[in-house]
Design an enzyme around this catalytic site. Structure first.
Site, mmCIF file in Angstrom:
data_model
loop_
_atom_site.group_PDB
_atom_site.id
_atom_site.type_symbol
_atom_site.label_atom_id
_atom_site.label_comp_id
_atom_site.label_asym_id
_atom_site.label_seq_id
_atom_site.Cartn_x
_atom_site.Cartn_y
_atom_site.Cartn_z
ATOM 1 N N ARG A 128 -3.617 1.026 16.172
ATOM 2 C CA ARG A 128 -2.584 0.879 15.141
ATOM 3 C C ARG A 128 -1.363 0.121 15.661
ATOM 4 O O ARG A 128 -1.011 0.227 16.838
ATOM 5 C CB ARG A 128 -2.175 2.264 14.616
ATOM 6 C CG ARG A 128 -3.325 2.991 13.954
ATOM 7 C CD ARG A 128 -2.945 4.369 13.455
ATOM 8 N NE ARG A 128 -1.997 4.289 12.344
ATOM 9 C CZ ARG A 128 -1.484 5.354 11.744
ATOM 10 N NH1 ARG A 128 -1.827 6.564 12.145
ATOM 11 N NH2 ARG A 128 -0.628 5.219 10.750
ATOM 12 N N GLN A 175 8.228 6.048 8.592
ATOM 13 C CA GLN A 175 8.128 6.166 10.044
ATOM 14 C C GLN A 175 9.087 5.211 10.743
ATOM 15 O O GLN A 175 9.772 5.578 11.695
ATOM 16 C CB GLN A 175 6.691 5.904 10.494
ATOM 17 C CG GLN A 175 5.694 6.945 10.021
ATOM 18 C CD GLN A 175 4.271 6.603 10.418
ATOM 19 O OE1 GLN A 175 4.018 5.601 11.086
ATOM 20 N NE2 GLN A 175 3.326 7.422 10.004
ATOM 21 N N ASP A 326 -0.296 8.289 1.268
ATOM 22 C CA ASP A 326 -1.396 9.001 1.935
ATOM 23 C C ASP A 326 -2.394 9.599 0.947
ATOM 24 O O ASP A 326 -3.463 10.059 1.361
ATOM 25 C CB ASP A 326 -0.834 10.121 2.815
ATOM 26 C CG ASP A 326 -0.180 9.587 4.077
ATOM 27 O OD1 ASP A 326 -0.601 8.524 4.564
ATOM 28 O OD2 ASP A 326 0.774 10.226 4.564
ATOM 29 N N LYS A 353 -3.332 2.231 8.315
ATOM 30 C CA LYS A 353 -3.240 3.664 8.571
ATOM 31 C C LYS A 353 -4.241 4.038 9.679
ATOM 32 O O LYS A 353 -4.660 3.190 10.460
ATOM 33 C CB LYS A 353 -3.503 4.427 7.269
ATOM 34 C CG LYS A 353 -2.356 4.328 6.261
ATOM 35 C CD LYS A 353 -1.155 5.138 6.742
ATOM 36 C CE LYS A 353 -0.078 5.259 5.702
ATOM 37 N NZ LYS A 353 1.026 6.130 6.154
ATOM 38 N N ARG A 402 -8.076 11.832 6.285
ATOM 39 C CA ARG A 402 -7.977 11.749 4.824
ATOM 40 C C ARG A 402 -9.222 11.112 4.198
ATOM 41 O O ARG A 402 -9.616 11.474 3.093
ATOM 42 C CB ARG A 402 -6.704 11.005 4.417
ATOM 43 C CG ARG A 402 -5.455 11.699 4.939
ATOM 44 C CD ARG A 402 -4.206 11.357 4.184
ATOM 45 N NE ARG A 402 -3.023 11.791 4.940
ATOM 46 C CZ ARG A 402 -2.564 13.032 4.971
ATOM 47 N NH1 ARG A 402 -3.161 13.999 4.291
ATOM 48 N NH2 ARG A 402 -1.485 13.335 5.690
#
Length: 452
Positions: A128, A175, A326, A353, A402
């Site tokens: 990421r 973030q 999310d 993500k 998720r």
């Protein structure tokens, strides 16, 4: 994967209705921030309701590595902080596991102290992008040395003489905003963050609660958040509300499983986080908010979700994306069970993500017999109608919690079971998911299954 790296195949299938109360874990965003701000305070912060998923536990370990005392006694977590600017240099590499929020916030918190720290994570986190955080941290005087593309493992050299920063975020990201604000704590003067689109505001709320001077103003250039540096943060007693992102799974499952009626108590309804629930209501969901109240500066309610046989596809407003980023994976599952087309624009953040969530969900939904179109920052799900999703696929979760939970929810309503190659990542955010859902009546099993 499990803690030992062994994949955990899982599957779910259609069963009876889901009934009962779903007591989901504490809010992950607030849990991370409770530990970090507690560590930056002078004295003892007490936290109840903390999410004890691996992501948050890794943040707790990191705070210990920087010199704070973090321990659980009974049902309460106790954090003895070292004060703003009081972090000591860690002896070892900080392993943040799968926690994108954790590593980015921790980088911000240490970037204006004259110490060095090296960060790593699991295979997913190490792919990421971190430049979105390290670029603004460099403005304070911090330096970052990582792999190509700004990826972990990465060493941050904190600023020896930090300066305050005025920074406009190039993309909506709580973030990034939070990392800059946390770095600003140990910089003199005022640090300013400007966001064109408002994102979740837990950091601003909690910083204020801990005694920092934070102001927010909506202006023509966007939302302007100003933090006065070098405060003495005062320890707090925090009751963490339950996580709306975790609540999304039992809520969405109840809407698409025939005969279901599920109550999800004590859910945080911060307006920067609740976009999914309003979107579901727009689709015709039988979803109600009961016992509305405020706890710890955050709006809270009990959510009741009932089977909704007449769900309709909609155009999801792009300005809602930041408040539900999310939740798009599980929203796409509901969209697959609705009539008509659900179009979701303005969601390019999903590409970076824990996995490329647009690609992961589109691939799995197509394998389950659902038509999906996609672009760089949008996707469209063509609903099959209630009870009409074929299912019967084995999908790759890409170590993304998720994605894993979303396809397990789909399997509860599809004609044939859905199988995951690996459900181990669910433990990072929702370690009780399997037991909670089976307690409501869901059929979830571990182990590989033969599917079409």
């Amino acid at each position: 994967m499990s803690a030992h790296g062994t994949p955990i195949p899982m599957s779910s299938e259609r069963g009876g209705p889901l009934k009962g109360e779903a007591h989901v874990p504490g809010d992950k965003s607030i849990s991370h921030r409770s530990l970090i701000l507690g560590a930056l305070s002078v004295g003892e912060t007490k936290v109840t309701g903390l999410l004890e998923g691996q992501d948050v536990l890794d943040t707790g370990k990191a705070m210990r590595a920087f010199g704070a005392e973090v321990e659980k006694r009974g049902e309460t977590w106790h954090v003895h902080g070292v004060g703003v600017g009081g972090f000591s240099e860690p002896d070892n590499v900080i392993d943040c596991g799968n926690a994108g929020t954790g590593v980015r916030l921790i980088m911000g918190a240490m970037a204006t102290s004259p110490i060095a720290a090296t960060f790593t994570g699991d295979a997913s986190l190490n792919k990421r992008p971190m430049a979105r955080v390290t670029d603004p941290l460099a403005l304070f005087g911090a330096r970052a040395y990582g792999r190509s593309g700004g990826r972990l493992p990465m060493t941050i050299l904190g600023a020896t003489s930090p300066v305050p920063v005025r920074y406009a975020t190039p993309m909506p990201s709580a973030q990034v905003k939070s990392a800059v604000l946390l770095a600003g704590l140990n910089a003199p003067g005022e640090t300013v963050v400007i966001e064109r689109e408002a994102t979740r505001d837990h950091s601003e709320r909690m910083l204020t609660g801990f005694g920092a001077a934070v102001t927010t103003e909506d202006t023509p250039e966007g939302r302007v958040i100003t933090l006065v540096g070098r405060p003495e943060l005062k320890p707090q007693t925090i009751v963490v509300p339950r996580d709306p992102s975790s609540a999304a799974f039992p809520v969405c499952a109840a809407l698409i499983v025939e005969g279901s009626d599920v109550l999800v108590p004590n859910i945080g309804l911060n307006p920067t986080r609740a976009g999914l629930f309003f979107t579901l209501q727009d689709m015709g969901a039988d979803l109600t908010f009961e016992n509305m109240r405020e706890e710890g500066g955050e709006p809270v309610a009990d959510l009741r979700a009932r089977f909704s046989p007449n769900l309709k596809g909609i155009e999801v407003p792009p300005e809602r994306a930041a408040s539900m980023i999310d939740e798009y994976p599980v929203l796409s599952v509901v969209a697959a069970c609705a009539e008509g087309i659900t179009h979701m624009p303005g969601v390019k953040e999903l590409r970076v993500k824990e996995s490329d969530r647009i690609d992961a969900m589109a691939t799995g939904l197509r394998a389950a017999g659902v038509a999906v179109d996609e672009g760089e920052d949008w996707w469209t799900v063509h609903g099959c109608g209630q009870g009409a999703v074929p299912g019967g696929a084995t999908v790759k979760t890409h170590l993304d919690h998720r994605i894993a939970m979303s396809f397990l929810v789909l399997g509860m309503a599809s004609k044939a079971p859905m199988t995951l190659d690996d459900g181990g990542a669910i433990a990072t955010s929702f370690p009780i998911f399997e037991g909670l859902m089976t307690g409501l009546g869901a059929r979830i099993t571990r182990g590989a299954t033969e599917t079409a």
